[in-house]
Design a protein around this motif. Structure first.
Motif, short mmCIF file in Angstrom:
data_model
loop_
_atom_site.label_atom_id
_atom_site.label_comp_id
_atom_site.label_asym_id
_atom_site.label_seq_id
_atom_site.Cartn_x
_atom_site.Cartn_y
_atom_site.Cartn_z
N ILE A 76 -81.77 92.25 7.22
CA ILE A 76 -83.18 92.56 7.46
C ILE A 76 -84.07 91.90 6.41
N ASN A 77 -83.73 92.07 5.14
CA ASN A 77 -84.55 91.47 4.08
C ASN A 77 -84.47 89.95 4.07
N ASP A 78 -83.33 89.42 4.48
CA ASP A 78 -83.16 87.97 4.54
C ASP A 78 -84.22 87.34 5.44
N VAL A 79 -84.58 88.04 6.51
CA VAL A 79 -85.63 87.60 7.43
C VAL A 79 -87.01 88.05 6.95
N TRP A 80 -87.12 89.31 6.60
CA TRP A 80 -88.42 89.93 6.32
C TRP A 80 -89.17 89.22 5.20
N ARG A 81 -88.42 88.73 4.21
CA ARG A 81 -89.09 88.07 3.08
C ARG A 81 -89.95 86.89 3.54
N PHE A 82 -89.52 86.21 4.59
CA PHE A 82 -90.32 85.08 5.09
C PHE A 82 -91.66 85.56 5.64
N PHE A 83 -91.73 86.79 6.09
CA PHE A 83 -92.94 87.32 6.69
C PHE A 83 -93.76 88.15 5.70
N LEU A 84 -93.29 88.23 4.46
CA LEU A 84 -94.02 88.90 3.38
C LEU A 84 -94.58 87.88 2.40
N ASP A 85 -94.70 86.63 2.84
CA ASP A 85 -95.18 85.54 1.98
C ASP A 85 -94.32 85.39 0.73
N GLN A 86 -93.00 85.56 0.92
CA GLN A 86 -92.04 85.37 -0.17
C GLN A 86 -90.94 84.43 0.30
N PRO A 87 -91.31 83.22 0.75
CA PRO A 87 -90.31 82.35 1.37
C PRO A 87 -89.16 81.98 0.45
N ASP A 88 -89.39 81.98 -0.86
CA ASP A 88 -88.32 81.65 -1.79
C ASP A 88 -87.27 82.76 -1.86
N ARG A 89 -87.64 83.96 -1.42
CA ARG A 89 -86.71 85.09 -1.44
C ARG A 89 -86.09 85.34 -0.07
N GLY A 90 -86.62 84.69 0.96
CA GLY A 90 -85.97 84.74 2.26
C GLY A 90 -84.72 83.89 2.24
N VAL A 91 -83.78 84.21 3.12
CA VAL A 91 -82.51 83.48 3.15
C VAL A 91 -82.42 82.72 4.48
N PRO A 92 -82.44 81.39 4.43
CA PRO A 92 -82.31 80.61 5.67
C PRO A 92 -81.03 80.97 6.40
N ILE A 93 -81.07 80.82 7.70
CA ILE A 93 -79.99 81.34 8.53
C ILE A 93 -78.64 80.70 8.21
N ARG A 94 -78.60 79.42 7.90
CA ARG A 94 -77.30 78.79 7.59
C ARG A 94 -76.74 79.33 6.28
N GLU A 95 -77.60 79.57 5.30
CA GLU A 95 -77.14 80.17 4.05
C GLU A 95 -76.67 81.60 4.30
N TYR A 96 -77.42 82.32 5.12
CA TYR A 96 -77.03 83.69 5.48
C TYR A 96 -75.64 83.70 6.10
N GLU A 97 -75.42 82.81 7.05
CA GLU A 97 -74.13 82.77 7.74
C GLU A 97 -72.99 82.40 6.81
N SER A 98 -73.18 81.36 6.02
CA SER A 98 -72.09 80.90 5.16
C SER A 98 -71.80 81.89 4.04
N THR A 99 -72.85 82.50 3.50
CA THR A 99 -72.64 83.49 2.43
C THR A 99 -71.94 84.72 2.97
N LEU A 100 -72.39 85.22 4.11
CA LEU A 100 -71.77 86.41 4.68
C LEU A 100 -70.32 86.14 5.07
N ARG A 101 -70.06 84.99 5.64
CA ARG A 101 -68.68 84.65 6.00
C ARG A 101 -67.79 84.63 4.75
N ASP A 102 -68.28 84.02 3.68
CA ASP A 102 -67.51 83.96 2.44
C ASP A 102 -67.24 85.35 1.88
#
Length: 211
Positions: free
Chosen positions: A86-112
Motif C-alpha cells: 500500500i505505501n509503495d504505491v501511496w507515496r507516489f500520490f503523497l508527493d513523495q515519489p522518492d519514497r514510492g517503490v516502482p513496480i519492478r523494484e517492488y516485485e524483485s524485492t518481494l520475491r527476494d
C-alpha cells in the motif's frame, strides 16, 4: 484448516498489520491480525498456535528488507503472512515519489524476501494483497494499486503460497456501500474494514465455524 498443532504464525507488513501492536494494543494490534488470531484460537484451541505480529507502520518493501533478518527469519515461522504494497504505491500520490517503490523494484524485492524466508526457515507463505478502498477502477491510485495486486497474485503462484484476495473482498462490499463506511482515507480500515480483511484471510486458510 491449514494450520497444524504447535505451529508459529508470523505476520509482517505495514500499518494495517501493525495496528498498535507496539503501543495501545500490544502485542497483536487491534486489527485483522487479532481478529484472525481470536477466531482461529476460539475454534481450534487444541492446536496451541503461537501468533507473532511484526507489522510496522509506514513500511514499504524497502523497509521490510532492512528488518527481514530480525523480524522475520529470526522468528522462525512455520507460516509467514506478508501484507505489503500500500505505501509503495501511496507515496507516489503523497508527493513523495522518492519514497514510492516502482513496480519492478517492488516485485524483485518481494520475491527476494520471500525466497530468503523460505530457504532459511522452510516456512509456508500466505500472501495478502495490497488494496485501495475505491470502487472506481479508473482512479489513478486504484489503477496503480491493481498492478501491484497482480504482482502479489503472480508471486503466490510462483511460491505455491496461499493467496488472500483482499482487493476483491473490498470490491464486494463496495457494490452496496460507500468507501467511507470502511475507512476515512481509503487505506486505514475501521474495525468492520479489518473484519473484511480477516474474513478473506480466514476463507483462504480454510477456516470454518464449527457445526
Amino acid at each position: 484448516m491449514i494450520f497444524s498443532a504447535g505451529q508459529r504464525i508470523v505476520f509482517v507488513g505495514d500499518s494495517i498489520t501493525d495496528c498498535g501492536r507496539r503501543g495501545r494494543a500490544t502485542p497483536y494490534g487491534d486489527g485483522y491480525v487479532n481478529l484472525v488470531r481470536a477466531m482461529v484460537t476460539a475454534t481450534h484451541p487444541e492446536l496451541g498456535l503461537t501468533w507473532v505480529n511484526r507489522g510496522t507502520s509506514g513500511d514499504t518493501v524497502r523497509n521490510l528488507a532492512a528488518r527481514w533478518e530480525e523480524d522475520v527469519i529470526a522468528e522462525r515461522p512455520d507460516w509467514l503472512v506478508v501484507k505489503i504494497g500500500i505505501n509503495d504505491v501511496w507515496r507516489f500520490f503523497l508527493d513523495q515519489p522518492d519514497r514510492g517503490v516502482p513496480i519492478r523494484e517492488y516485485e524483485s524485492t518481494l520475491r527476494d524476501l520471500l525466497s530468503r524466508a523460505v530457504k532459511a526457515t522452510g516456512c509456508r507463505l500466505i500472501l495478502v494483497e495490497p488494496y485501495l478502498i475505491e470502487p472506481d477502477r479508473g482512479d489513478p491510485q486504484r489503477a496503480q494499486t491493481d498492478d501491484y495486486v497482480r504482482v502479489v497474485q503472480d508471486l503466490a503462484v510462483e511460491f505455491d503460497a496461499v493467496h488472500v484476495p483482499t482487493q476483491a473482498a473490498f470490491d464486494r462490499v463496495l457494490t452496496s456501500t460507500p468507501a467511507g463506511q470502511w475507512a476515512d482515507d481509503r487505506i486505514h480500515p475501521n474495525l468492520p474494514g479489518h473484519a473484511v480483511i480477516a474474513q478473506a484471510l480466514l476463507a483462504a486458510i480454510g477456516w470454518r465455524l464449527p457445526t
